[in-house]
Write an enzyme that holds these catalytic residues in place. Structure first.
Site, PDB file in Angstrom:
ATOM      1  N   ASP A 152      -0.182  -5.496   4.272  1.00 48.13           N
ATOM      2  CA  ASP A 152       0.330  -4.184   4.674  1.00 48.13           C
ATOM      3  C   ASP A 152      -0.288  -3.778   6.007  1.00 48.13           C
ATOM      4  O   ASP A 152      -1.493  -3.941   6.224  1.00 48.13           O
ATOM      5  CB  ASP A 152       0.000  -3.151   3.587  1.00 48.13           C
ATOM      6  CG  ASP A 152       0.805  -1.873   3.720  1.00 48.13           C
ATOM      7  OD1 ASP A 152       1.588  -1.559   2.803  1.00 48.13           O
ATOM      8  OD2 ASP A 152       0.649  -1.173   4.740  1.00 48.13           O
ATOM      9  N   ALA A 183       0.828  -1.215   0.000  1.00 46.84           N
ATOM     10  CA  ALA A 183       0.000   0.000   0.000  1.00 46.84           C
ATOM     11  C   ALA A 183       0.861   1.264   0.000  1.00 46.84           C
ATOM     12  O   ALA A 183       0.346   2.377  -0.030  1.00 46.84           O
ATOM     13  CB  ALA A 183      -0.931   0.005   1.210  1.00 46.84           C
ATOM     14  N   THR A 204      18.251  -0.795  -0.078  1.00 46.37           N
ATOM     15  CA  THR A 204      18.640   0.551  -0.480  1.00 46.37           C
ATOM     16  C   THR A 204      20.149   0.698  -0.650  1.00 46.37           C
ATOM     17  O   THR A 204      20.925  -0.048  -0.030  1.00 46.37           O
ATOM     18  CB  THR A 204      18.142   1.554   0.587  1.00 46.37           C
ATOM     19  OG1 THR A 204      18.670   2.830   0.320  1.00 46.37           O
ATOM     20  CG2 THR A 204      18.573   1.140   1.994  1.00 46.37           C
ATOM     21  N   ASP A 205      20.544   1.694  -1.447  1.00 44.17           N
ATOM     22  CA  ASP A 205      21.971   2.016  -1.566  1.00 44.17           C
ATOM     23  C   ASP A 205      22.529   2.597  -0.263  1.00 44.17           C
ATOM     24  O   ASP A 205      23.735   2.632  -0.047  1.00 44.17           O
ATOM     25  CB  ASP A 205      22.214   2.998  -2.728  1.00 44.17           C
ATOM     26  CG  ASP A 205      21.381   4.273  -2.680  1.00 44.17           C
ATOM     27  OD1 ASP A 205      20.695   4.504  -1.662  1.00 44.17           O
ATOM     28  OD2 ASP A 205      21.417   5.040  -3.663  1.00 44.17           O
ATOM     29  N   GLU A 206      21.622   3.067   0.625  1.00 43.33           N
ATOM     30  CA  GLU A 206      22.086   3.746   1.844  1.00 43.33           C
ATOM     31  C   GLU A 206      22.857   2.820   2.780  1.00 43.33           C
ATOM     32  O   GLU A 206      23.598   3.293   3.639  1.00 43.33           O
ATOM     33  CB  GLU A 206      20.907   4.371   2.593  1.00 43.33           C
ATOM     34  CG  GLU A 206      20.178   5.373   1.741  1.00 43.33           C
ATOM     35  CD  GLU A 206      19.345   6.384   2.523  1.00 43.33           C
ATOM     36  OE1 GLU A 206      19.501   6.471   3.754  1.00 43.33           O
ATOM     37  OE2 GLU A 206      18.553   7.087   1.889  1.00 43.33           O
ATOM     38  N   LYS A 209       9.157  13.061   1.363  1.00 37.21           N
ATOM     39  CA  LYS A 209      10.428  12.875   0.661  1.00 37.21           C
ATOM     40  C   LYS A 209      10.676  14.080  -0.249  1.00 37.21           C
ATOM     41  O   LYS A 209       9.736  14.748  -0.668  1.00 37.21           O
ATOM     42  CB  LYS A 209      10.391  11.585  -0.170  1.00 37.21           C
ATOM     43  CG  LYS A 209       9.949  10.345   0.614  1.00 37.21           C
ATOM     44  CD  LYS A 209      11.077   9.701   1.396  1.00 37.21           C
ATOM     45  CE  LYS A 209      10.609   8.717   2.465  1.00 37.21           C
ATOM     46  NZ  LYS A 209       9.922   7.539   2.010  1.00 37.21           N
ATOM     47  N   TYR A 234      17.876   4.458  10.024  1.00 35.57           N
ATOM     48  CA  TYR A 234      17.179   3.801   8.910  1.00 35.57           C
ATOM     49  C   TYR A 234      18.115   2.856   8.162  1.00 35.57           C
ATOM     50  O   TYR A 234      17.816   1.665   7.997  1.00 35.57           O
ATOM     51  CB  TYR A 234      16.610   4.848   7.940  1.00 35.57           C
ATOM     52  CG  TYR A 234      16.247   4.284   6.577  1.00 35.57           C
ATOM     53  CD1 TYR A 234      15.181   3.412   6.418  1.00 35.57           C
ATOM     54  CD2 TYR A 234      17.006   4.620   5.439  1.00 35.57           C
ATOM     55  CE1 TYR A 234      14.860   2.882   5.172  1.00 35.57           C
ATOM     56  CE2 TYR A 234      16.687   4.094   4.189  1.00 35.57           C
ATOM     57  CZ  TYR A 234      15.624   3.219   4.062  1.00 35.57           C
ATOM     58  OH  TYR A 234      15.317   2.695   2.828  1.00 35.57           O
ATOM     59  N   LYS A 237      18.028  -1.243   7.808  1.00 36.82           N
ATOM     60  CA  LYS A 237      17.937  -1.940   6.512  1.00 36.82           C
ATOM     61  C   LYS A 237      19.135  -2.891   6.357  1.00 36.82           C
ATOM     62  O   LYS A 237      18.997  -4.009   5.871  1.00 36.82           O
ATOM     63  CB  LYS A 237      17.910  -0.935   5.350  1.00 36.82           C
ATOM     64  CG  LYS A 237      16.636  -0.125   5.237  1.00 36.82           C
ATOM     65  CD  LYS A 237      15.397  -0.944   4.895  1.00 36.82           C
ATOM     66  CE  LYS A 237      15.390  -1.479   3.482  1.00 36.82           C
ATOM     67  NZ  LYS A 237      14.102  -2.154   3.176  1.00 36.82           N
TER      68      LYS A 237
END
Ligand code: NAD
Ligand code: TDX
Length: 336
Positions: free
Chosen positions: A33, A9, A125-127, A188, A149, A153
């Site tokens: 969700d 969602a 994520t790339d983070e 964002k 965050y 991840k």
């Protein structure tokens, strides 16, 4: 295929569900969700009556609920988009990040193993790689997360690796650059700035505005995940990127000029704590193995995104008002 999409969602999960239902006429999708502040069933209005689509409200941290949804729907594979995703929120209140992004991922891995599912795709994520001054992260780059965050991840991603090595659980992990497109929650950068400008408000640019992000359109990301769901070998890790790198100030100026505003609408504000300077992803493995490459022109995608927010105030206005307004008050809007 009977597919469980967790976090369907939200922004990218809802795009993926619509993409799968349109692309594979014999696939059935169950959307599992929790409907946190970021989950929005409005994103799925056009498919809610599709007989091949089912919505089940549930939390990936709830082991029994995960097992029930898999058993009751004869699920064959999982794509996991469910996560707490906003870096600023993780700085203010990390608790839910650790639970959902680590413990929730653990529950899905356990279920994938115990129900002998054919594949679990973990959207990451790339983070997790941290910040890079020059060059690009490959799939072999070490993890060096800098926010609660990205650390959460990374924890989920480490578990995916461990489950493959230890139990041969058929999991594939993606590390993607920043997504953009329609239906993105207006916290964002891109939707926050577009909607602020529609409201006649300034846009708060963190620090010196020279942090670099790489941007991928929703349509290109959906196609990459499709390829990985069907073709990637268990245990593999793939970066998903676009090469479309921009300093935040460059991106902000593109949005301003596209919407007919000038630099006077930029409000320099204090920097995000631990703000990663640059992300850059080497996605040559995905291209080499499967021929995938991004197709969407960034300027065209940005223009379409702006148009969508202009045409859909009923979608985003409630998300910036009422109980949600408290969050936007707390965003990093202190003057620099
Ligand atoms: P989002 O914040 O828009 O949506 C997340 C969804 O997950 C929501 O629908 C929410 O209700 C649901 N959810 C949260 N906690 C849950 C729980 N415990 N159980 C079940 N559902 C839960 O997310 P997004 O921006 O579309 O990101 C999707 C995934 O992609 C995330 O895993 C994120 O880490 C990753 N990612 C995002 C970006 C980006 O630019 N947004 C970039 C790279 C990777
Ligand atoms: O008001 C703002 N002002 C500003 O200057 C906001 C919200 C952001 N920024 C900056 C911070 C970042 O350098 O813009 C850049 C993009 O910020 P976000 O949209 O918050 O994204 P980012 O922090 O890069 O993280 C995103 O990409 C990777 C997603 O939120 C993550 O879920 C994903 O993993």
């Amino acid at each position: 295929m009977k597919l469980l999409v967790c976090g369907g969602a939200g922004f990218m999960g809802s795009h993926f569900i619509k993409y799968i239902l349109a692309t594979y006429p014999d696939y059935e999708v169950v959307n599992f969700d929790k409907l946190t502040y970021a989950g929005n069933l409005e994103n799925l209005r056009e498919v809610e009556n599709n007989p091949r689509y089912t919505f089940v409200r549930g939390d990936i941290c709830d082991k029994a609920a995960v097992e029930d949804v898999i058993r009751e729907n004869n699920i064959e594979a999982i794509v996991n988009y469910a996560a707490e995703t906003h870096v600023d929120r993780s700085i203010m209140d990390p608790d839910a990040f650790l639970r959902t992004d680590i413990l929730g991922t653990f529950n899905l891995l356990e279920a994938t193993k115990n129900f002998n599912l054919t594949k679990m795709v973990q959207i990451s994520t790339d983070e997790v790689y941290g910040s890079i001054e020059a060059g690009s992260f490959t799939e072999e780059s070490p993890f060096s997360p800098n926010s609660p965050y990205s650390a959460a991840k990374a924890g989920g991603d480490h578990l995916c690796r461990a489950y493959f090595v230890t139990y041969k659980t058929p999991v594939v992990v993606t590390h993607s650059c920043n997504f953009y497109g329609t239906n993105q929650y207006p916290e964002k950068l891109i939707p926050f700035f577009i909607t602020n400008l529609i409201e006649g408000k300034k846009v708060p640019l963190y620090g010196d505005g020279k942090n670099v992000r790489e941007w991928i359109h929703t349509s290109d990301h959906c196609k990459a995940v499709d390829v990985l769901l069907h073709k990637a070998a268990p245990g593999e890790v793939y970066n998903i990127g676009s090469g479309q790198e921009l300093e935040n100030i460059e991106l902000t100026n593109m949005i301003l000029s596209e919407m007919g505003f000038g630099g006077d609408m930029i409000e320099p504000v204090r920097d995000r704590p631990g703000h990663d300077r640059r992300y850059s992803i080497d996605w040559s493995k995905l291209k080499k193995d499967f021929g995938w490459h991004p197709e969407k022109d960034f300027k065209a995608g940005l223009r379409e995104t702006i148009k969508w927010y202009k045409n859909n105030p009923n979608w985003w206005q409630p998300l910036k008002s009422g109980e949600h307004r408290e969050y936007f008050k707390k965003q990093y809007t202190e003057k620099a």
